[in-house]
Design a protein around this motif. Structure first.
Motif, PDB file in Angstrom:
ATOM      1  N   ILE A  83     -22.921   7.848   5.075  1.00 22.01           N
ATOM      2  CA  ILE A  83     -23.819   7.811   3.918  1.00 22.01           C
ATOM      3  C   ILE A  83     -25.124   8.522   4.245  1.00 22.01           C
ATOM      4  CG2 ILE A  83     -25.139   6.323   2.388  1.00 22.01           C
ATOM      5  CD1 ILE A  83     -22.995   4.265   2.557  1.00 22.01           C
ATOM      6  N   VAL A  84     -25.672   8.229   5.414  1.00 19.55           N
ATOM      7  CA  VAL A  84     -26.936   8.866   5.798  1.00 19.55           C
ATOM      8  C   VAL A  84     -26.772  10.376   5.901  1.00 19.55           C
ATOM      9  CG1 VAL A  84     -28.620   9.085   7.660  1.00 19.55           C
ATOM     10  CG2 VAL A  84     -27.851   6.825   6.962  1.00 19.55           C
ATOM     11  N   ASN A  85     -25.669  10.818   6.554  1.00 19.80           N
ATOM     12  CA  ASN A  85     -25.393  12.263   6.652  1.00 19.80           C
ATOM     13  C   ASN A  85     -25.375  12.908   5.286  1.00 19.80           C
ATOM     14  OD1 ASN A  85     -25.128  12.335   9.371  1.00 19.80           O
ATOM     15  ND2 ASN A  85     -22.908  12.254   9.400  1.00 19.80           N
ATOM     16  N   THR A  86     -24.666  12.260   4.349  1.00 17.16           N
ATOM     17  CA  THR A  86     -24.539  12.825   3.013  1.00 17.16           C
ATOM     18  C   THR A  86     -25.905  13.007   2.363  1.00 17.16           C
ATOM     19  OG1 THR A  86     -22.498  11.556   2.818  1.00 17.16           O
ATOM     20  CG2 THR A  86     -23.323  12.587   0.830  1.00 17.16           C
ATOM     21  N   LEU A  87     -26.717  11.964   2.431  1.00 18.76           N
ATOM     22  CA  LEU A  87     -28.027  12.044   1.778  1.00 18.76           C
ATOM     23  C   LEU A  87     -28.924  13.087   2.453  1.00 18.76           C
ATOM     24  CD1 LEU A  87     -28.659   8.251   1.099  1.00 18.76           C
ATOM     25  CD2 LEU A  87     -27.936  10.007  -0.518  1.00 18.76           C
ATOM     26  N   LEU A  88     -28.854  13.158   3.792  1.00 23.68           N
ATOM     27  CA  LEU A  88     -29.682  14.131   4.497  1.00 23.68           C
ATOM     28  C   LEU A  88     -29.251  15.559   4.180  1.00 23.68           C
ATOM     29  CD1 LEU A  88     -30.238  12.583   8.031  1.00 23.68           C
ATOM     30  CD2 LEU A  88     -31.904  12.920   6.219  1.00 23.68           C
ATOM     31  N   ILE A  89     -27.917  15.777   4.239  1.00 21.81           N
ATOM     32  CA  ILE A  89     -27.425  17.120   3.925  1.00 21.81           C
ATOM     33  C   ILE A  89     -27.828  17.489   2.503  1.00 21.81           C
ATOM     34  CG2 ILE A  89     -25.339  18.493   3.498  1.00 21.81           C
ATOM     35  CD1 ILE A  89     -24.009  17.099   5.790  1.00 21.81           C
ATOM     36  N   GLY A  90     -27.723  16.518   1.606  1.00 26.43           N
ATOM     37  CA  GLY A  90     -28.084  16.779   0.217  1.00 26.43           C
ATOM     38  C   GLY A  90     -29.554  17.102   0.056  1.00 26.43           C
ATOM     39  N   ALA A  91     -30.398  16.263   0.650  1.00 27.30           N
ATOM     40  CA  ALA A  91     -31.834  16.436   0.445  1.00 27.30           C
ATOM     41  C   ALA A  91     -32.375  17.620   1.229  1.00 27.30           C
ATOM     42  CB  ALA A  91     -32.562  15.158   0.836  1.00 27.30           C
ATOM     43  N   ILE A  92     -32.160  17.596   2.548  1.00 26.82           N
ATOM     44  CA  ILE A  92     -32.751  18.642   3.391  1.00 26.82           C
ATOM     45  C   ILE A  92     -31.984  19.954   3.229  1.00 26.82           C
ATOM     46  CG2 ILE A  92     -33.331  19.329   5.717  1.00 26.82           C
ATOM     47  CD1 ILE A  92     -33.624  16.419   6.420  1.00 26.82           C
ATOM     48  N   GLY A  93     -30.657  19.871   3.380  1.00 30.45           N
ATOM     49  CA  GLY A  93     -29.853  21.069   3.198  1.00 30.45           C
ATOM     50  C   GLY A  93     -30.064  21.666   1.821  1.00 30.45           C
ATOM     51  N   GLY A  94     -30.095  20.782   0.828  1.00 33.49           N
ATOM     52  CA  GLY A  94     -30.311  21.238  -0.540  1.00 33.49           C
ATOM     53  C   GLY A  94     -31.658  21.917  -0.700  1.00 33.49           C
ATOM     54  N   GLY A  95     -32.683  21.318  -0.119  1.00 36.92           N
ATOM     55  CA  GLY A  95     -34.013  21.910  -0.204  1.00 36.92           C
ATOM     56  C   GLY A  95     -34.051  23.300   0.412  1.00 36.92           C
ATOM     57  N   LEU A  96     -33.419  23.434   1.592  1.00 37.11           N
ATOM     58  CA  LEU A  96     -33.385  24.743   2.255  1.00 37.11           C
ATOM     59  C   LEU A  96     -32.617  25.746   1.406  1.00 37.11           C
ATOM     60  CD1 LEU A  96     -32.705  23.684   5.949  1.00 37.11           C
ATOM     61  CD2 LEU A  96     -34.806  24.680   5.036  1.00 37.11           C
ATOM     62  N   SER A  97     -31.523  25.286   0.808  1.00 36.29           N
ATOM     63  CA  SER A  97     -30.753  26.183  -0.047  1.00 36.29           C
ATOM     64  C   SER A  97     -31.591  26.665  -1.214  1.00 36.29           C
ATOM     65  CB  SER A  97     -29.502  25.477  -0.574  1.00 36.29           C
ATOM     66  OG  SER A  97     -28.688  25.070   0.486  1.00 36.29           O
ATOM     67  N   VAL A  98     -32.339  25.752  -1.828  1.00 42.65           N
ATOM     68  CA  VAL A  98     -33.178  26.145  -2.963  1.00 42.65           C
ATOM     69  C   VAL A  98     -34.214  27.165  -2.530  1.00 42.65           C
ATOM     70  CG1 VAL A  98     -34.878  25.318  -4.628  1.00 42.65           C
ATOM     71  CG2 VAL A  98     -32.805  24.027  -4.261  1.00 42.65           C
ATOM     72  N   GLY A  99     -34.733  27.002  -1.312  1.00 40.22           N
ATOM     73  CA  GLY A  99     -35.648  28.011  -0.784  1.00 40.22           C
ATOM     74  C   GLY A  99     -34.988  29.378  -0.735  1.00 40.22           C
ATOM     75  N   PHE A 100     -33.734  29.395  -0.242  1.00 41.46           N
ATOM     76  CA  PHE A 100     -32.983  30.649  -0.188  1.00 41.46           C
ATOM     77  C   PHE A 100     -32.773  31.211  -1.583  1.00 41.46           C
ATOM     78  CE2 PHE A 100     -30.167  33.765   1.443  1.00 41.46           C
ATOM     79  CZ  PHE A 100     -29.055  33.819   0.629  1.00 41.46           C
ATOM     80  N   TYR A 101     -32.397  30.336  -2.521  1.00 36.55           N
ATOM     81  CA  TYR A 101     -32.166  30.785  -3.889  1.00 36.55           C
ATOM     82  C   TYR A 101     -33.458  31.338  -4.510  1.00 36.55           C
ATOM     83  CZ  TYR A 101     -27.938  27.908  -3.500  1.00 36.55           C
ATOM     84  OH  TYR A 101     -26.760  27.343  -3.094  1.00 36.55           O
ATOM     85  N   ALA A 102     -34.579  30.695  -4.170  1.00 36.20           N
ATOM     86  CA  ALA A 102     -35.852  31.171  -4.719  1.00 36.20           C
ATOM     87  C   ALA A 102     -36.136  32.591  -4.235  1.00 36.20           C
ATOM     88  CB  ALA A 102     -36.984  30.223  -4.314  1.00 36.20           C
ATOM     89  N   ILE A 103     -35.862  32.831  -2.959  1.00 41.21           N
ATOM     90  CA  ILE A 103     -36.082  34.180  -2.420  1.00 41.21           C
ATOM     91  C   ILE A 103     -35.213  35.188  -3.154  1.00 41.21           C
ATOM     92  CG2 ILE A 103     -35.780  35.647  -0.395  1.00 41.21           C
ATOM     93  CD1 ILE A 103     -36.446  33.196   1.306  1.00 41.21           C
ATOM     94  N   VAL A 104     -33.929  34.833  -3.313  1.00 40.67           N
ATOM     95  CA  VAL A 104     -33.026  35.749  -4.004  1.00 40.67           C
ATOM     96  C   VAL A 104     -33.470  35.933  -5.452  1.00 40.67           C
ATOM     97  CG1 VAL A 104     -30.652  36.121  -4.746  1.00 40.67           C
ATOM     98  CG2 VAL A 104     -31.102  35.137  -2.515  1.00 40.67           C
ATOM     99  N   GLY A 105     -33.860  34.835  -6.089  1.00 44.76           N
ATOM    100  CA  GLY A 105     -34.311  34.905  -7.474  1.00 44.76           C
ATOM    101  C   GLY A 105     -35.520  35.800  -7.630  1.00 44.76           C
ATOM    102  N   LEU A 106     -36.473  35.655  -6.723  1.00 44.00           N
ATOM    103  CA  LEU A 106     -37.668  36.489  -6.783  1.00 44.00           C
ATOM    104  C   LEU A 106     -37.334  37.948  -6.510  1.00 44.00           C
ATOM    105  CD1 LEU A 106     -40.308  34.219  -5.033  1.00 44.00           C
ATOM    106  CD2 LEU A 106     -40.297  34.969  -7.410  1.00 44.00           C
ATOM    107  N   ALA A 107     -36.361  38.160  -5.620  1.00 41.63           N
ATOM    108  CA  ALA A 107     -35.972  39.531  -5.316  1.00 41.63           C
ATOM    109  C   ALA A 107     -35.456  40.230  -6.564  1.00 41.63           C
ATOM    110  CB  ALA A 107     -34.906  39.547  -4.224  1.00 41.63           C
ATOM    111  N   ALA A 108     -34.743  39.469  -7.416  1.00 44.69           N
ATOM    112  CA  ALA A 108     -34.181  40.080  -8.615  1.00 44.69           C
ATOM    113  C   ALA A 108     -35.170  40.090  -9.775  1.00 44.69           C
ATOM    114  CB  ALA A 108     -32.922  39.328  -9.026  1.00 44.69           C
ATOM    115  N   HIS A 109     -36.290  39.406  -9.596  1.00 48.08           N
ATOM    116  CA  HIS A 109     -37.246  39.219 -10.681  1.00 48.08           C
ATOM    117  C   HIS A 109     -38.032  40.494 -10.968  1.00 48.08           C
ATOM    118  CE1 HIS A 109     -39.981  37.082 -13.228  1.00 48.08           C
ATOM    119  NE2 HIS A 109     -41.001  37.125 -12.408  1.00 48.08           N
TER     120      HIS A 109
END
Lengths: 555, 359
Positions: free
Chosen positions: A354-380
């Motif tokens: 359960i802890v792994n799932t929440l951590l991967i979701g929160a932290i991993g998810g946050g890092l992914s959104v950072g990556f998506y933001a970079i890609v999004g800005l690149a196309a902006h």
């Protein structure tokens, strides 16, 4: 951001997308697994699949399910988004976390929730039999499958449209109201048309998700003899004895091929994207539109949707977690027990999972959104062919069904020497998840970026700010709802994920999804239900907090 | 210090530096010593974490120096992962333990298994060991599960012949109430049915009866047991007995029938990878799983029917033999079952099956 950096971002995305996809493509032209020394070039896989009537009917069924699903979820989701984001609907603050439950609940658990609640001997079915002598519905039918699939995907449309609606300049709606338009009219002719990009994006993503559905058709479709593409794929893992990768690859590609017309249609409809930008230079306090007489019908609609989509399966799952036995001939009061929760507590690696799932979701998810933001800005704000390439690229990974995606990433991390050392680390899992959910996370950010009028950024540039600072101090703060929404959605997707990383997980990194599959192997539906109740409670609580924070940031 | 004292000191120090040289619980202390140097053991297994926990705990108490990495995967995942990792030459499992007998034998017959004559072989039946490479580890009956609440006692089939007779006699009772494996989608289901066809001359009559009573097919034991428990179905055909036992612990209305005319016996197959990085740890684990001690834990704590004839209790080969004797038909652990993996034969069976089910 200069041209070089933008091109690099797109190239990066192309690399991570074509890695797994290229392998699948290559595999489809071979006679067996590409790493077997006896594999040779062959069209046998294409011949077998394309001439198999099972494939044709599975494709047809998937098409019907996807279409039906999209037609149900997108209008309903958009309407609910409008009601919650722009009107004074009562109780919307505590309603929102419930709205999102179908997203992070494992589809197999959701399906079984329905079986326990409204299946042939489900709780509600038995009441119906006792009251009126028969059960007027049939869960195991194409209609049932399409209806449940559509209703449970309303939150996807809701998230996209609501995020875009929240970024809308209220001035447009105010103007319409001043001119005398009623709420319904404003919704249909002003607000929703302005967020057409989000509506179209969610429609095409949900359509693609329809092809990717596995848990629901497995539990609800199989007993009705209905095969969809993913359960047909599942058949191919066993039909010929050992898993036939070349056949599976062809089936996977048949879905990937669908993304091209989808994205093309999308792009055509949004050619004049400029008219959707409404975050202008003038700020204005947001006043929710009064619903007036439509208030209670709106609440009724919302409660009805909630009842069928969230309450019914959750009641099923919760009841299952509290009874030792259920169904026909069972007296509810005699079988209530807390034993499953006790047993679950003693299950190896539960808390860690359960802890792994929440951590991967929160932290991993946050890092992914950072990556998506970079890609999004690149196309902006970049007039270039690369941007259209990006539109196609991001959809491709999500078109791969779960059964294949996990294999594809295993192969990438095994056979591509440069990334091989990453395989045993959590980083490989993060890369796999980030790539698969690229379209989802990116779209929320892109939709918000579309709402930003160029004049704000131009103002910053005129005063001398370099492009990087323009993004940092002007663009990013303006799209913070898109970022928040993206993080929320990605968090929930990561929590539910299993098949993408199944071969990259190991002891120590197990997640709720793997616990559920392991429990399912021995038929411990009772423990699965207990685990799901805990999961819903935990994630729901986190969501509630996050949304409260989000709401206060808005003011 | 004089030379003699130095030698004595060195010997004493050396003695404490190599604790593995002391008498150990392991029968072959050489293997244990080598395993200790390896320090680790990687297992890919389809036996779920909860069932295997007592075994792992007991194993750990015997060999505390060994760090066991237990990967709970389904049978297809084990196969996919093993073949890909072996082909890539990276680390993979040392010990593979799967319910998919045919896939395991396939891998072993293709040269992936280490030849190792376990000292426990003398305690195992001959059919359970293939060329000292693949080992059957359990003795699990393929049974019929039924709902005691809803299926009247005179309608409970006690044999395969009953499975043909009863639905014909009581068609309304059994309509849409029988569940079984889908041989197209489930490897285990296919194996059990082809073995049925081998042993039971009227198998295709049984299949046709399933068809005429509109039996529903599934891919997972869990789904079937859940639906029998709830009454959506009244009985499930060809369920592995160990899972019914687990279920019976919680649900008193779950019934178990071991067919009296013949009961197939299926065995989880284990082998040690030829390219294992920690072969000695794997040997220790194999020996443990096949030993009387390990098999007793398996039977008593994990509720998995054990293979060895000297294990006490009912959830054992001895217990089953007492009840069923010659009716027990174990599926031999050898390459005969690979016939089922031949594409043409497989598709032929599927076609016959589809026709019988009239779908």
């Amino acid at each position: 951001m200069n041209r070089a950096l933008r091109s690099l971002a797109v190239l990066g995305v192309a690399l991570v997308v074509f890695g797994p996809l290229g392998l699948i493509f290559y595999q489809s032209f071979l006679s067996e697994a590409f790493f077997f020394p006896t594999a040779h070039l062959s069209f046998e896989a294409y011949r077998y699949v394309l001439t198999d009537s099972g494939f044709h009917s599975a494709f047809g069924t998937s098409l019907i399910v996807s279409l039906g699903m999209t037609l149900i979820s997108v209008p309903l989701g958009s309407l609910l988004a409008f009601l919650l984001a722009r009107t004074d609907l009562p109780g919307k603050k505590w309603l929102e976390p419930w709205l999102l439950v179908p997203i992070f609940l494992s589809p197999v658990v959701l399906a079984f929730g329905y079986v326990v609640a409204v299946g042939p001997v489900g709780f509600f079915s038995l009441w119906s039999k006792a009251l009126i002598g028969r059960v007027p519905w049939n869960l195991y039918s194409l209609f049932g499958l399409v209806l449940i699939a559509g209703l449970t995907h309303v939150p996807h449309a809701f998230l996209y449209v609501s995020s875009a609606l929240r970024s809308l300049d209220p001035a447009v709606e105010e103007a319409a109201r001043v001119a005398g338009a009623g709420v319904w009219r404003i919704a249909l002719t002003v607000s929703l048309p302005l967020v057409l990009p989000s509506i179209l994006f969610s429609a095409s993503l949900i359509f693609l998700l329809g092809f990717e559905l596995f848990g629901l058709p497995l539990v609800l479709g199989d007993p009705a003899g209905l095969l969809v593409l993913t359960t047909y794929l599942y058949k191919l893992t066993n039909l010929l004895g050992v898993p036939s990768y070349h056949l599976m690859a062809v089936v996977a590609l048949s879905i990937v091929v669908l993304t091209f017309p989808l994205v093309y249609l999308q792009r055509r409809m949004l050619r004049t994207a400029g008219r959707f930008a409404v975050i202008g230079g003038k700020g204005q306090a947001f006043r929710p539109l009064p619903l007036g007489a439509l208030r209670w019908p709106a609440v009724f609609l919302l409660v009805l949707w909630l009842a069928v989509t969230v309450v019914v399966p959750l009641v099923g799952v919760t009841l299952r977690s509290l009874v030792s036995s259920w169904g026909e001939g069972v007296k509810l009061t005699e079988v209530l027990t807390l034993g499953h929760f006790r047993d679950l507590w003693g299950y190896p690696n539960l808390v860690r999972g359960i802890v792994n799932t929440l951590l991967i979701g929160a932290i991993g998810g946050g890092l992914s959104v950072g990556f998506y933001a970079i890609v999004g800005l690149a196309a902006h704000r970049w007039q270039s062919r690369w941007v259209s390439l990006l539109d196609y690229l991001v959809m491709l990974p999500r078109a791969l069904p779960g059964l294949i995606v996990g294999l594809a990433f295993l192969w990438v991390f095994l056979f591509f020497k440069p990334v091989a050392p990453l395989r045993t680390t959590l980083f490989s899992l993060w890369i796999a998840y980030t790539v698969v959910w690229l379209a989802y996370g990116l779209r929320l950010i892109s939709a918000s970026l579309l709402q930003v009028k160029p004049e704000l950024e131009e103002a910053a540039r005129i005063t001398g700010a370099p492009q990087g600072e323009v993004f940092r101090y002007v663009t990013l703060p303006l799209i913070r709802f898109g970022l928040m929404g993206s993080w929320l959605l990605i968090f929930m997707m990561f929590v539910r994920e299993y098949s993408t990383g199944v071969y990259l997980l190991g002891p120590g990194t197990e997640v709720i999804g793997s616990l559920i599959v392991s429990l399912f192997g021995t038929g411990a539906l009772d423990l699965i239900s207990a685990l799901s109740v805990i999961e819903v409670a935990l994630v729901g609580f986190i969501l509630f907090i996050a949304l409260r924070l989000g709401v206060s940031l808005h003011a | 210090m004089k030379i003699k004292q130095k030698v004595l000191l060195a010997f004493v120090l050396g003695f404490f530096c190599f604790p593995s040289l002391r008498a150990d619980a392991a029968e072959s202390s050489g293997t244990a010593a080598a395993a200790q140097k390896e320090g680790k053991l990687v297992i890919y297994s389809s036996t779920d974490s909860a069932s295997v926990e007592p075994l792992l705990q007991d194993f750990k108490s015997l060999y505390p120096f060994l760090q066991v990495e237990y990967n709970d995967l389904n049978t297809t995942e084990i196969y996919n992962r093993f073949v890909a990792e072996t082909a890539a030459g990276t680390g993979t499992a040392d010990f593979l333990w799967s319910s998919a007998m045919d896939l395991q034998l396939q891998l072993a017959s293709k040269g992936n298994a280490l030849s190792y004559a376990s000292p426990e072989i003398s305690g195992l039946p001959k059919w359970a060991v293939w060329q000292n490479q693949a080992y059957g580890t359990t003795f699990e009956p393929v049974s019929i599960a039924y709902n005691k609440r809803l299926l009247p006692a005179d309608a409970v089939p006690q044999s395969h012949a009953d499975m043909i007779r009863l639905p014909k006699e009581k068609p309304d009772l059994f309509k849409e109430k029988i569940a079984t494996f889908d041989p197209e989608k489930s490897g285990v289901g296919f194996l059990m049915m082809t073995q049925d066809a081998k042993v039971f001359p009227q198998f295709w009559d049984l299949a046709k009866t399933l068809g005429s009573s509109h039996a529903k097919v599934y891919t997972s034991t869990g789904a079937m047991l859940e639906k029998v428990g709830s009454g959506e179905h009244y009985l499930a055909y060809n369920i592995i007995g160990s899972y019914v036992l687990l279920r019976q612990k919680k649900d008193a209305s779950m019934g178990l029938v071991l067919p009296k005319d013949y009961t197939l016996v299926f065995s989880r197959v284990a082998f040690i990878s030829k390219t294992a990085r920690h072969p000695n740890g794997a040997k220790l684990f194999l020996d443990y799983v096949l030993s009387k001690r390990g098999q007793t834990v398996m039977s008593e704590k994990s509720l998995v029917y054990s293979l060895r004839s000297d294990v006490p209790g009912n959830i054992t080969a001895a217990g089953l033999t007492k009840d069923l004797g010659k009716a027990l038909k174990p599926i031999d652990v050898n390459t005969d079952i690979l016939v089922g993996l031949e594409q043409s034969k497989r598709l032929e069976f599927m076609k016959q099956w589809q026709a019988a089910l009239k779908r």
